[in-house]
Design a protein around this motif. Structure first.
Motif, PDB file in Angstrom:
ATOM      1  N   LYS A  34       0.815  -1.217   0.000  1.00 31.66           N
ATOM      2  CA  LYS A  34       0.000   0.000   0.000  1.00 31.66           C
ATOM      3  C   LYS A  34       0.849   1.269   0.000  1.00 31.66           C
ATOM      4  N   TRP A  35       2.014   1.219   0.623  1.00 29.90           N
ATOM      5  CA  TRP A  35       2.889   2.388   0.605  1.00 29.90           C
ATOM      6  C   TRP A  35       3.445   2.618  -0.790  1.00 29.90           C
ATOM      7  N   ARG A  36       3.814   1.562  -1.461  1.00 34.38           N
ATOM      8  CA  ARG A  36       4.306   1.689  -2.831  1.00 34.38           C
ATOM      9  C   ARG A  36       3.207   2.239  -3.744  1.00 34.38           C
ATOM     10  N   LEU A  37       1.973   1.795  -3.526  1.00 37.85           N
ATOM     11  CA  LEU A  37       0.848   2.321  -4.296  1.00 37.85           C
ATOM     12  C   LEU A  37       0.681   3.816  -4.044  1.00 37.85           C
ATOM     13  N   TYR A  38       0.760   4.221  -2.780  1.00 34.46           N
ATOM     14  CA  TYR A  38       0.628   5.638  -2.427  1.00 34.46           C
ATOM     15  C   TYR A  38       1.709   6.472  -3.110  1.00 34.46           C
ATOM     16  N   GLU A  39       2.953   6.007  -3.071  1.00 37.24           N
ATOM     17  CA  GLU A  39       4.038   6.744  -3.713  1.00 37.24           C
ATOM     18  C   GLU A  39       3.841   6.836  -5.221  1.00 37.24           C
ATOM     19  N   TYR A  40       3.369   5.761  -5.813  1.00 34.03           N
ATOM     20  CA  TYR A  40       3.149   5.740  -7.264  1.00 34.03           C
ATOM     21  C   TYR A  40       2.067   6.750  -7.655  1.00 34.03           C
ATOM     22  N   LEU A  41       1.001   6.809  -6.874  1.00 37.90           N
ATOM     23  CA  LEU A  41      -0.063   7.771  -7.156  1.00 37.90           C
ATOM     24  C   LEU A  41       0.456   9.201  -7.048  1.00 37.90           C
ATOM     25  N   ARG A  42       1.231   9.483  -6.029  1.00 38.29           N
ATOM     26  CA  ARG A  42       1.773  10.833  -5.855  1.00 38.29           C
ATOM     27  C   ARG A  42       2.732  11.195  -6.984  1.00 38.29           C
TER      28      ARG A  42
END
Length: 239
Positions: A34-42
Motif C-alpha cells: 500500500k505504501w508503494r501504491l501511495y508513492e506511485y499515485l503521488r
C-alpha cells in the motif's frame, strides 16, 4: 495471496500452465504494498489519502488528526486495520508491525465507499465497467451493494486505468472525500465481489474465455440495476 507467487514465477510456467491468466506484472507488484501504491499515485499527480510509514506520534497526530488508521502495508481484505486513538495504540502497533507499519488519514464515511470492476485491455482502456456503493462486513468483504452510475467516479476509473494499464479482471476501491473519489486499493484479480458483479450481468470469467481463450473482444454485457445483500444461512435436514 497466491497471485503474487504466480506472478513472480510466471516465466517458469510451461505447457498447460502457460495459460494461467495473470494481470499486468507491474500493477501486481504495485498492488502488493500500500505504501508503494501511495508513492506511485503521488508521482503521477493523482490525489491520494495522506499516508506515513515513518515518524513519531506527535508529528503524525498533528498531520492526520486523531483518530487515524493503522493499515499493514502488505495485507488484503481490510485485514489488520486498527483505529489509532492515542499514543499507547501507536507505540504498540508500530513496534509490533515493524516494516509492515503504515498509518493513514481517515477520510469520508462508511456511507460513501465504492467498488468498481473493470475488464482491462492492457493499453490503458477497458471493455466495460460496473460500479457499486457498498457496505463492508467485519471481515472486510462486501456484504451489501447497490449499482451506481456516477460520472465523477467513472472519470477517476478511466484515469487510473490509463495509468495502471490492467489486463483482465481488475477491481478498484474508493471512498468519497468532499468532491473527490480517492483510491483505497486496487486488486488486479477476481475480487471477492465477483459473484455480485456476475449477478448483475458483468460476467468476468466469461469475458476471460472470450478475450484470452478465443482472442476476441468481450461481448458487451447487459448490466442491470439493483441491490444485493450477502448473508449466512443455516440449512438443516433432519432425518
Amino acid at each position: 495471496p497466491e497471485i503474487y507467487r504466480l506472478s513472480d514465477g510466471r516465466e517458469h510456467f510451461k505447457g498447460d500452465f502457460s495459460k494461467i491468466i495473470l494481470n499486468n506484472k507491474a500493477l501486481i507488484d504495485i498492488s502488493r504494498d500500500k505504501w508503494r501504491l501511495y508513492e506511485y499515485l503521488r508521482q503521477h499527480s493523482v490525489r491520494s489519502i495522506r499516508t506515513f510509514v515513518t515518524g513519531e506520534y506527535d508529528l503524525i497526530a498533528r498531520e492526520l488528526n486523531l483518530p487515524f488508521l493503522l493499515k499493514p502495508r502488505r495485507s488484503s481484505a481490510s485485514k489488520g486495520i486498527v483505529t489509532v486513538e492515542c499514543r499507547e495504540d501507536f507505540d504498540y502497533w508500530k513496534k509490533k508491525l515493524g516494516d509492515n507499519f503504515m498509518v493513514q488519514e481517515i477520510i469520508g464515511d462508511d456511507e460513501h465507499e465504492y467498488t468498481v470492476g473493470v475488464f482491462g485491455l492492457g493499453d490503458g482502456t477497458f471493455s466495460q465497467s460496473i460500479a457499486f456503493s457498498r457496505k463492508l462486513s467485519r471481515e472486510g468483504s462486501t456484504v451489501k451493494a447497490r449499482t451506481v452510475d456516477i460520472a465523477a467516479l467513472d472519470e477517476e476509473v478511466r484515469r487510473l486505468t490509463a495509468l495502471f494499464k490492467p489486463v483482465g479482471p481488475t477491481n478498484f476501491q474508493f471512498r468519497r472525500h468532499q468532491e473527490d473519489y480517492l483510491l483505497l486499493e486496487v486488486n488486479p484479480r477476481f475480487s471477492s465481489s465477483l459473484s455480485l458483479r456476475t449477478a448483475f450481468g458483468f460476467n468476468e470469467p466469461e469475458m476471460c474465455i472470450e478475450y484470452f481463450g478465443e482472442k476476441r473482444m468481450p461481448r458487451p454485457a447487459s448490466i442491470t440495476e439493483g441491490t444485493a445483500v450477502r448473508y449466512i444461512e443455516d440449512v438443516v435436514n433432519r432425518a
